[in-house]
Write an enzyme that holds these catalytic residues in place. Structure first.
Site, PDB file in Angstrom:
ATOM      1  N   GLU A  32       0.852  -1.199   0.000  1.00 33.98           N
ATOM      2  CA  GLU A  32       0.000   0.000   0.000  1.00 33.98           C
ATOM      3  C   GLU A  32       0.884   1.243   0.000  1.00 33.98           C
ATOM      4  O   GLU A  32       1.774   1.369   0.827  1.00 33.98           O
ATOM      5  CB  GLU A  32      -0.914  -0.010   1.229  1.00 33.98           C
ATOM      6  CG  GLU A  32      -1.722   1.266   1.425  1.00 33.98           C
ATOM      7  CD  GLU A  32      -2.555   1.657   0.201  1.00 33.98           C
ATOM      8  OE1 GLU A  32      -3.404   0.864  -0.218  1.00 33.98           O
ATOM      9  OE2 GLU A  32      -2.309   2.769  -0.341  1.00 33.98           O
ATOM     10  N   ILE A 184     -21.603  11.338  -6.101  1.00 33.48           N
ATOM     11  CA  ILE A 184     -20.709  12.054  -5.182  1.00 33.48           C
ATOM     12  C   ILE A 184     -21.102  13.530  -5.081  1.00 33.48           C
ATOM     13  O   ILE A 184     -21.146  14.100  -3.989  1.00 33.48           O
ATOM     14  CB  ILE A 184     -19.233  11.866  -5.619  1.00 33.48           C
ATOM     15  CG1 ILE A 184     -18.830  10.395  -5.429  1.00 33.48           C
ATOM     16  CG2 ILE A 184     -18.300  12.776  -4.819  1.00 33.48           C
ATOM     17  CD1 ILE A 184     -17.436  10.037  -5.890  1.00 33.48           C
ATOM     18  N   GLY A 185     -21.440  14.151  -6.205  1.00 31.79           N
ATOM     19  CA  GLY A 185     -21.836  15.558  -6.193  1.00 31.79           C
ATOM     20  C   GLY A 185     -23.091  15.782  -5.354  1.00 31.79           C
ATOM     21  O   GLY A 185     -23.182  16.738  -4.582  1.00 31.79           O
ATOM     22  N   VAL A 237     -19.479  23.595 -17.195  1.00 30.53           N
ATOM     23  CA  VAL A 237     -18.566  24.626 -16.698  1.00 30.53           C
ATOM     24  C   VAL A 237     -17.318  24.545 -17.566  1.00 30.53           C
ATOM     25  O   VAL A 237     -16.687  23.483 -17.669  1.00 30.53           O
ATOM     26  CB  VAL A 237     -18.217  24.380 -15.212  1.00 30.53           C
ATOM     27  CG1 VAL A 237     -17.205  25.403 -14.724  1.00 30.53           C
ATOM     28  CG2 VAL A 237     -19.481  24.430 -14.355  1.00 30.53           C
ATOM     29  N   ASP A 313     -12.076  -1.005  -8.920  1.00 34.69           N
ATOM     30  CA  ASP A 313     -12.269   0.181  -9.763  1.00 34.69           C
ATOM     31  C   ASP A 313     -11.343   0.208 -10.968  1.00 34.69           C
ATOM     32  O   ASP A 313     -11.602   0.928 -11.930  1.00 34.69           O
ATOM     33  CB  ASP A 313     -12.003   1.461  -8.950  1.00 34.69           C
ATOM     34  CG  ASP A 313     -13.196   1.889  -8.109  1.00 34.69           C
ATOM     35  OD1 ASP A 313     -14.153   1.100  -8.001  1.00 34.69           O
ATOM     36  OD2 ASP A 313     -13.152   3.006  -7.560  1.00 34.69           O
ATOM     37  N   ALA A 321     -17.619  -0.038  -3.832  1.00 33.10           N
ATOM     38  CA  ALA A 321     -16.801  -0.789  -2.883  1.00 33.10           C
ATOM     39  C   ALA A 321     -17.226  -2.259  -2.794  1.00 33.10           C
ATOM     40  O   ALA A 321     -16.378  -3.163  -2.772  1.00 33.10           O
ATOM     41  CB  ALA A 321     -16.897  -0.133  -1.514  1.00 33.10           C
ATOM     42  N   HIS A 445     -44.625  -5.800  10.577  1.00 30.40           N
ATOM     43  CA  HIS A 445     -45.398  -4.560  10.610  1.00 30.40           C
ATOM     44  C   HIS A 445     -45.163  -3.862  11.942  1.00 30.40           C
ATOM     45  O   HIS A 445     -45.128  -4.531  12.975  1.00 30.40           O
ATOM     46  CB  HIS A 445     -46.895  -4.879  10.446  1.00 30.40           C
ATOM     47  CG  HIS A 445     -47.750  -3.655  10.555  1.00 30.40           C
ATOM     48  ND1 HIS A 445     -47.833  -2.728   9.548  1.00 30.40           N
ATOM     49  CD2 HIS A 445     -48.523  -3.174  11.583  1.00 30.40           C
ATOM     50  CE1 HIS A 445     -48.639  -1.746   9.922  1.00 30.40           C
ATOM     51  NE2 HIS A 445     -49.062  -1.996  11.158  1.00 30.40           N
TER      52      HIS A 445
HETATM   53  C1  LIG Z   1     -16.354  10.491  -1.951  1.00 29.60           C
HETATM   54  C2  LIG Z   1     -16.587   9.062  -2.336  1.00 29.60           C
HETATM   55  C3  LIG Z   1     -17.644   8.374  -1.778  1.00 29.60           C
HETATM   56  C4  LIG Z   1     -17.866   7.053  -2.118  1.00 29.60           C
HETATM   57  N1  LIG Z   1     -18.914   6.400  -1.540  1.00 29.60           N
HETATM   58  C5  LIG Z   1     -19.153   5.116  -1.858  1.00 29.60           C
HETATM   59  C6  LIG Z   1     -20.207   4.404  -1.231  1.00 29.60           C
HETATM   60  O1  LIG Z   1     -20.933   4.939  -0.389  1.00 29.60           O
HETATM   61  N2  LIG Z   1     -20.403   3.110  -1.565  1.00 29.60           N
HETATM   62  C7  LIG Z   1     -19.620   2.482  -2.492  1.00 29.60           C
HETATM   63  O2  LIG Z   1     -19.843   1.305  -2.776  1.00 29.60           O
HETATM   64  N3  LIG Z   1     -18.596   3.122  -3.101  1.00 29.60           N
HETATM   65  C8  LIG Z   1     -18.343   4.424  -2.798  1.00 29.60           C
HETATM   66  N4  LIG Z   1     -17.285   5.062  -3.376  1.00 29.60           N
HETATM   67  C9  LIG Z   1     -16.463   4.315  -4.348  1.00 29.60           C
HETATM   68  C10 LIG Z   1     -15.474   3.402  -3.624  1.00 29.60           C
HETATM   69  O3  LIG Z   1     -14.669   4.177  -2.779  1.00 29.60           O
HETATM   70  C11 LIG Z   1     -14.616   2.646  -4.631  1.00 29.60           C
HETATM   71  O4  LIG Z   1     -15.447   1.963  -5.544  1.00 29.60           O
HETATM   72  C12 LIG Z   1     -13.720   1.629  -3.930  1.00 29.60           C
HETATM   73  O5  LIG Z   1     -12.873   2.261  -3.016  1.00 29.60           O
HETATM   74  C13 LIG Z   1     -12.872   0.858  -4.951  1.00 29.60           C
HETATM   75  O6  LIG Z   1     -12.080  -0.059  -4.276  1.00 29.60           O
HETATM   76  P1  LIG Z   1     -10.707  -0.587  -4.869  1.00 29.60           P
HETATM   77  O7  LIG Z   1     -10.201  -1.585  -3.895  1.00 29.60           O
HETATM   78  O8  LIG Z   1     -10.872  -0.992  -6.273  1.00 29.60           O
HETATM   79  O9  LIG Z   1      -9.727   0.696  -4.898  1.00 29.60           O
HETATM   80  P2  LIG Z   1      -9.367   1.842  -3.873  1.00 29.60           P
HETATM   81  O10 LIG Z   1     -10.266   1.874  -2.720  1.00 29.60           O
HETATM   82  O11 LIG Z   1      -9.222   3.076  -4.690  1.00 29.60           O
HETATM   83  O12 LIG Z   1      -7.939   1.406  -3.315  1.00 29.60           O
HETATM   84  C14 LIG Z   1      -6.798   1.365  -4.115  1.00 29.60           C
HETATM   85  C15 LIG Z   1      -5.587   1.405  -3.231  1.00 29.60           C
HETATM   86  O13 LIG Z   1      -4.439   1.109  -4.014  1.00 29.60           O
HETATM   87  C16 LIG Z   1      -3.359   1.917  -3.574  1.00 29.60           C
HETATM   88  N5  LIG Z   1      -2.376   1.979  -4.661  1.00 29.60           N
HETATM   89  C17 LIG Z   1      -2.547   2.503  -5.896  1.00 29.60           C
HETATM   90  N6  LIG Z   1      -1.426   2.315  -6.645  1.00 29.60           N
HETATM   91  C18 LIG Z   1      -0.529   1.674  -5.852  1.00 29.60           C
HETATM   92  C19 LIG Z   1       0.791   1.214  -6.037  1.00 29.60           C
HETATM   93  N7  LIG Z   1       1.427   1.334  -7.203  1.00 29.60           N
HETATM   94  N8  LIG Z   1       1.416   0.635  -4.993  1.00 29.60           N
HETATM   95  C20 LIG Z   1       0.781   0.470  -3.800  1.00 29.60           C
HETATM   96  N9  LIG Z   1      -0.468   0.886  -3.567  1.00 29.60           N
HETATM   97  C21 LIG Z   1      -1.133   1.471  -4.583  1.00 29.60           C
HETATM   98  C22 LIG Z   1      -4.042   3.246  -3.269  1.00 29.60           C
HETATM   99  O14 LIG Z   1      -3.246   4.043  -2.412  1.00 29.60           O
HETATM  100  C23 LIG Z   1      -5.339   2.775  -2.616  1.00 29.60           C
HETATM  101  O15 LIG Z   1      -5.183   2.640  -1.223  1.00 29.60           O
HETATM  102  C24 LIG Z   1     -17.013   6.393  -3.045  1.00 29.60           C
HETATM  103  C25 LIG Z   1     -15.921   7.081  -3.601  1.00 29.60           C
HETATM  104  C26 LIG Z   1     -15.708   8.392  -3.246  1.00 29.60           C
HETATM  105  C27 LIG Z   1     -14.525   9.098  -3.833  1.00 29.60           C
END
Ligand SMILES: Cc1cc2nc3c(=O)[nH]c(=O)nc-3n(C[C@H](O)[C@H](O)[C@H](O)COP(=O)(O)OP(=O)(O)OC[C@H]3O[C@@H](n4cnc5c(N)ncnc54)[C@H](O)[C@@H]3O)c2cc1C
Length: 466
Positions: A32, A184-185, A237, A313, A321, A445
């Site tokens: 990480e 998000i917005g 915008v 993602d 998530a 209920h």
């Molecule tokens: C404001 C906001 C609100 C959100 N709310 C929701 C919600 O309510 N419900 C929901 O389902 N989703 C929500 N999401 C989306 C959700 O956060 C993502 O879909 C989720 O985090 C994706 O998980 P992931 O494991 O693919 O990646 P991430 O959570 O983005 O994690 C990727 C990790 O990889 C690490 N990393 C990247 N490159 C490297 C590298 N080369 N070496 C080591 N580490 C690295 C990063 O530092 C990060 O910690 C929200 C997102 C935002 C921005």
């Protein structure tokens, strides 16, 4: 020491994958690059945004609803510093939980930026510049996503912010301009509106929440407008002038035409997220990306290079998530020869505004486009006893069922607690339920989920309370 699996990234995809792999007996490590584990979701996404949504909703309720229930409290006073500290404590508790789970499952955790030097070799560059190479049989990339930017509008995280800056504004902006009426917005716009900002949302498409069911989108927009949000739809915008004390945003019709200026104290850029693959060395390795820069994977999450998998993602599919988590579990199981699998037809999507919006499966527009004949069952919360007594009558439940088989194809909820209520619909769809199955399931209920049962009964035109 050689590992069976190294997971790059500890967001919900990566950390869940690592835990499942360790449970299955794989010698597992994670890398990480940030100081804390948990990725976008725990640090700057789901968790902090929900903490602020929860606190700001209670703030608004204390000001507007308590008196109606006979609770006399003096007008609530905002202590923003304490509210932000409350959010940070929530984040801290969650990220420490991931740390604990890594230790409990004997997962080695490395802090540093990972680059894949070759299949089976992960180079980790620590913050102090020291580099080490770890050897492994398999690599799962779970590096997530980053904020999408707009050309010419530079995010400084102070006056022009992304979601990250919008989670930590040191004072309530008098005027907040939100670019993008997506999840998000609308969530972060709701937080700051409740705390006192005048919120204007500019959206390129002709309605809020592009991609969702049309009826839900229209109802949501009406309710947000009633709360005081102002929408400028089919608009874009094109520039933000930062030279003065006040920001001046140039807003044009999406199709082009005369521009107008909207003044704001803070601009939130929330136009989506892009896959994050920087520095991984994918090009040198020959790992194929798709047309949107996501890692191309097959049905088993395998990339084009043997020994390298990807989830969350950074690959195709909704950026959520729980989708990332389920893929993390699936790929770990696939790595040990099991039949890991995610049912993408039953991945819920929730917007945590008030009211909440929660959907699973197909929208009416999608079913029409696919030429699928369907029946609609709809039930409004105005006719639900619990919603009436709680004064949360906004919204409805809509169930779309196949006209021939009655199988549930989509469930759309807008209303208080919709995010929790969608779970029953997801489970029903996962089990291939018909609308009649839901209609004949006994619901407690008085509860809000009775509206789901009534909507299911409405599919066969036999709702009771309507
Ligand atoms: C404001 C906001 C609100 C959100 N709310 C929701 C919600 O309510 N419900 C929901 O389902 N989703 C929500 N999401 C989306 C959700 O956060 C993502 O879909 C989720 O985090 C994706 O998980 P992931 O494991 O693919 O990646 P991430 O959570 O983005 O994690 C990727 C990790 O990889 C690490 N990393 C990247 N490159 C490297 C590298 N080369 N070496 C080591 N580490 C690295 C990063 O530092 C990060 O910690 C929200 C997102 C935002 C921005």
């Amino acid at each position: 020491m050689a590992y069976d699996l190294i997971v790059i990234g500890t967001g919900p995809g990566g950390y869940v994958c690592a835990i499942r792999a360790a449970q299955l007996g794989l010698k597992t490590a994670v890398v990480e690059k940030e100081k804390t584990f948990g990725g976008t979701c725990l640090n700057i996404g789901c968790i902090p945004s929900k903490a602020l949504l929860h606190a700001s909703e209670l703030f608004e309720e204390a000001g507007h609803s308590f008196a109606k229930m006979g609770i006399g409290v003096p007008g609530p006073k905002l202590d923003l510093k304490e509210m932000l500290a409350f959010k940070d404590r929530g984040v801290d508790g969650n990220v420490k939980g991931v740390d604990f789970l890594f230790k409990k499952n004997k997962i080695d955790a490395f802090h540093g930026t990972a680059r894949i030097a070759a299949p089976g070799k992960v180079e980790v560059k620590a913050n102090d510049g020291q580099t080490q190479v770890l050897e492994t049989k398999s690599i799962v990339i779970a590096t997530g996503s980053d904020v999408a930017r707009l050309k010419g509008i530079e995010i400084d995280e102070k006056r022009i912010v992304s979601s990250t800056g919008a989670l930590s504004l040191p004072e309530v902006p008098k005027r907040l301009l939100v670019i993008g009426a997506g999840v998000i917005g609308l969530e972060l716009g709701s937080v700051w509106r409740r705390l006192g900002s005048q919120v204007t949302v500019v959206e390129f498409m002709d309605g809020v929440l592009p991609g969702m069911d049309g009826e839900v989108r229209r109802q949501a927009q009406r309710l947000f407008e009633k709360q005081g949000m102002v929408f400028k739809l089919a608009s874009k915008v094109t520039a933000v002038d930062t030279s003065g004390k006040t920001l001046k945003a140039t807003v044009e019709p999406a199709k082009g035409g005369a521009a107008e200026t909207i003044e704001a104290d803070v601009v939130l850029v929330s136009v989506g997220r892009v896959p994050y693959t920087d520095g991984l060395g994918l090009k040198e390795l020959g790992v194929k990306l798709d047309e949107r820069g996501r890692i191309a994977v097959d049905h088993y999450y395998a990339s084009s290079v043997p020994g390298i998998w990807a989830i969350g993602d950074v690959i195709t599919g909704p950026m959520l998530a729980h989708k990332a988590e389920d893929e993390g579990i699936a790929v770990a199981e696939i790595l040990v020869g099991q039949a890991g699998h995610v049912n993408y037809d039953a991945v819920p999507n929730v917007v945590y505004t008030y009211p909440e919006i929660a959907v699973v499966g197909k929208s009416e527009e999608e079913l029409k486009a696919a030429g699928v004949a369907y029946n609609v069952g709809k039930f409004p919360f105005t006719a639900n006893g619990r919603a009436k007594v709680n004064m949360t009558t906004e919204g409805f439940v809509k169930i779309l069922a196949d006209a021939k088989t009655d199988r549930v194809l989509g469930v759309h909820l807008i209303g208080a607690d919709a995010g929790n209520m969608i779970a029953e619909a997801v489970l029903a769809m996962e089990f291939g339920a018909s609308a009649e199955d839901i209609a004949r399931t006994c619901h407690a209920h008085p509860t809000l989920p009775e509206a789901v049962k009534e909507a299911a009964m409405a599919v066969a035109k036999r709702a009771i309370h309507m």
